[in-house]
Design an enzyme around this catalytic site. Structure first.
Site, PDB file in Angstrom:
ATOM      1  N   HIS A 133       8.647  10.560  11.136  1.00 26.22           N
ATOM      2  CA  HIS A 133       9.470  10.094  10.003  1.00 26.22           C
ATOM      3  C   HIS A 133       8.689  10.097   8.682  1.00 26.22           C
ATOM      4  CE1 HIS A 133      12.747   9.062  12.590  1.00 26.22           C
ATOM      5  NE2 HIS A 133      12.079   8.112  13.230  1.00 26.22           N
ATOM      6  N   HIS A 171      15.291  10.213  17.621  1.00 29.85           N
ATOM      7  CA  HIS A 171      15.560  10.158  16.177  1.00 29.85           C
ATOM      8  C   HIS A 171      15.224  11.500  15.530  1.00 29.85           C
ATOM      9  CE1 HIS A 171      14.553   5.961  17.421  1.00 29.85           C
ATOM     10  NE2 HIS A 171      15.642   5.699  16.705  1.00 29.85           N
ATOM     11  N   ASP A 256      12.439   7.987  23.614  1.00 30.46           N
ATOM     12  CA  ASP A 256      13.424   6.955  23.322  1.00 30.46           C
ATOM     13  C   ASP A 256      14.865   7.420  23.524  1.00 30.46           C
ATOM     14  OD1 ASP A 256      12.904   8.628  21.194  1.00 30.46           O
ATOM     15  OD2 ASP A 256      12.462   7.043  19.756  1.00 30.46           O
TER      16      ASP A 256
HETATM   17 ZN   LIG Z   1      12.266   7.780  17.885  1.00 26.44          ZN
END
Ligand SMILES: [Zn+2]
Length: 383
Positions: A133, A171, A256
């Site tokens: 990120h 993500h 995740d």
């Molecule tokens: Zn993640």
């Protein structure tokens, strides 16, 4: 040939109590590393990335901002924090990724038994904080430096012409995408729950300028299963990788998307993650392309341990993974729930890891494949 890169220093980044990206994750990684080291898998120690190496993807002002947090707890964004040693540990995580790249590209500075052997080789880099990120000038989503981007930039600096990054963290790897968005030398492929944090990663984000077509986003609706992920890998990701013909494969390995993960809503199992690793291992082996797996998210401790252990088994081309998995599974809870300075309160992580494997594909995988084909076929005609 597989090497691990790990260090107990990764336990010295201390987010506030209750933060999911917690110290116990480092203990899980260390348990996996110790377990395989005792069985003869070489483990390399990381070194900190230099400023010059970090500046390939981050701005000078951002490096100054992180350096200024040394010795202090600072809130960098809504869920990204530093502690006394974070600046050092984050530089070590980025440097570990470089050590992994160097190990597979030329094995310089190592004492590996088969140094000089022409076989494809693999590295698994066990680090925290995660990186995908983090943007050029911004910490975000638990990430300080973008470890996989630093690794890719290092490979380019070493002369690689084409670097592929596959990001299967649940993500979207917004930082990695943005850093290489206009760079056709780096193919970025991401599977992610969508819509979801951080909000980016629509299929229509395909790169810009000279990099158009070299960003491949595979947004997937919440609830996707092992079968959905395998469908997406077989129909989209592997064909694009084969067409791109990378010199080096980097993997943002987040776990995740597992059904037990506390942060996301996918339904993958440990066996499903093993299958993703096996697909990438087979592709890299056939293409004689070295590959470096770098950890990202994964917030259920036993799942993280089991997935990492399974991945090592896959990268060693072991079939006897059942026996090894149970050994690490035993090591993990002892270090996070028992006695001693590492002890944490009992959490759902300490409950037995019993899985209901949802193996078959749901409509989510097919929908994702259809969407991505419609967008990407003009760049990748084989899709
Ligand atoms: Zn993640």
């Amino acid at each position: 040939m597989l090497v691990l890169v790990s260090s107990d220093r990764f336990a010295d980044h201390l987010p506030p109590p209750g933060h999911p990206e917690r110290v116990a994750r480092a203990h899980v990684m260390q348990a996996v590393s110790d377990h395989w080291a005792s069985r003869g898998v070489p483990v390399l120690a990381p070194r900190p990335a230099t400023a010059a190496e970090l500046l390939r993807v981050h701005t000078p002002a951002y490096l100054d901002r992180i350096a200024a947090t040394a010795g202090r707890a600072v809130k960098l964004d809504a869920d990204t924090f530093t502690s006394r040693d974070t600046a050092e540990v984050a530089a070590l995580a980025a440097g570990a990724s470089i050590v992994g790249v160097d190990a597979v590209l030329d094995r310089a500075g190592t004492t590996l038994p088969d140094a000089g052997h022409p076989d494809v080789s693999f590295a698994l880099v066990l680090v925290r904080p995660p990186g995908h990120h983090a943007e050029a000038a911004r910490a975000m989503g638990f990430c300080i430096y973008n470890n996989v981007a630093v690794a890719a930039a290092h490979a380019l600096a070493r002369g690689c012409a084409r670097v592929a990054i596959v990001d299967y963290d649940v993500h979207h790897g917004n930082g990695t995408e943005r850093i290489f968005y206009t760079d056709r030398r780096v193919l970025f492929i991401s599977t992610h729950q969508f819509p979801f944090y951080p909000g980016t990663g629509a299929a229509e984000e395909t790169g810009a300028a000279g990099g158009e077509g070299f960003t491949v986003n595979v947004p997937i609706e919440a609830g996707a299963t092992d079968g959905d992920y395998l469908l997406v890998f077989d129909r989209v990701i592997l064909p694009v990788l084969r067409a791109f013909q990378p010199d080096l494969l980097l993997v943002s390995a987040g776990f995740d998307a597992h059904m037990r993960d506390p942060l996301a809503g996918m339904r993958m199992s440990v066996a499903g993650f093993n299958d993703l690793g096996r697909r990438l291992y087979a592709l890299a082996s056939v293409a004689r392309c070295p590959a470096v797996f770098i950890t990202e998210g994964g917030y259920h401790l036993k799942v993280l341990g089991a997935c990492l252990d399974g991945l090592v088994g896959v990268l060693l081309d072991r079939r006897d993974k059942a026996t090894t998995s149970s050994a690490v599974a035993k090591a993990v809870p002892a270090r996070v729930s028992g006695k001693g300075p590492d002890a944490e309160p009992l959490t759902p992580d300490d409950l037995p890891l019993s899985e209901e494997v949802v193996a078959g594909p749901s409509r989510r995988g097919a929908a994702a494949v259809q969407l991505v084909r419609a967008v990407q076929q003009r760049y990748w005609p084989g899709l």
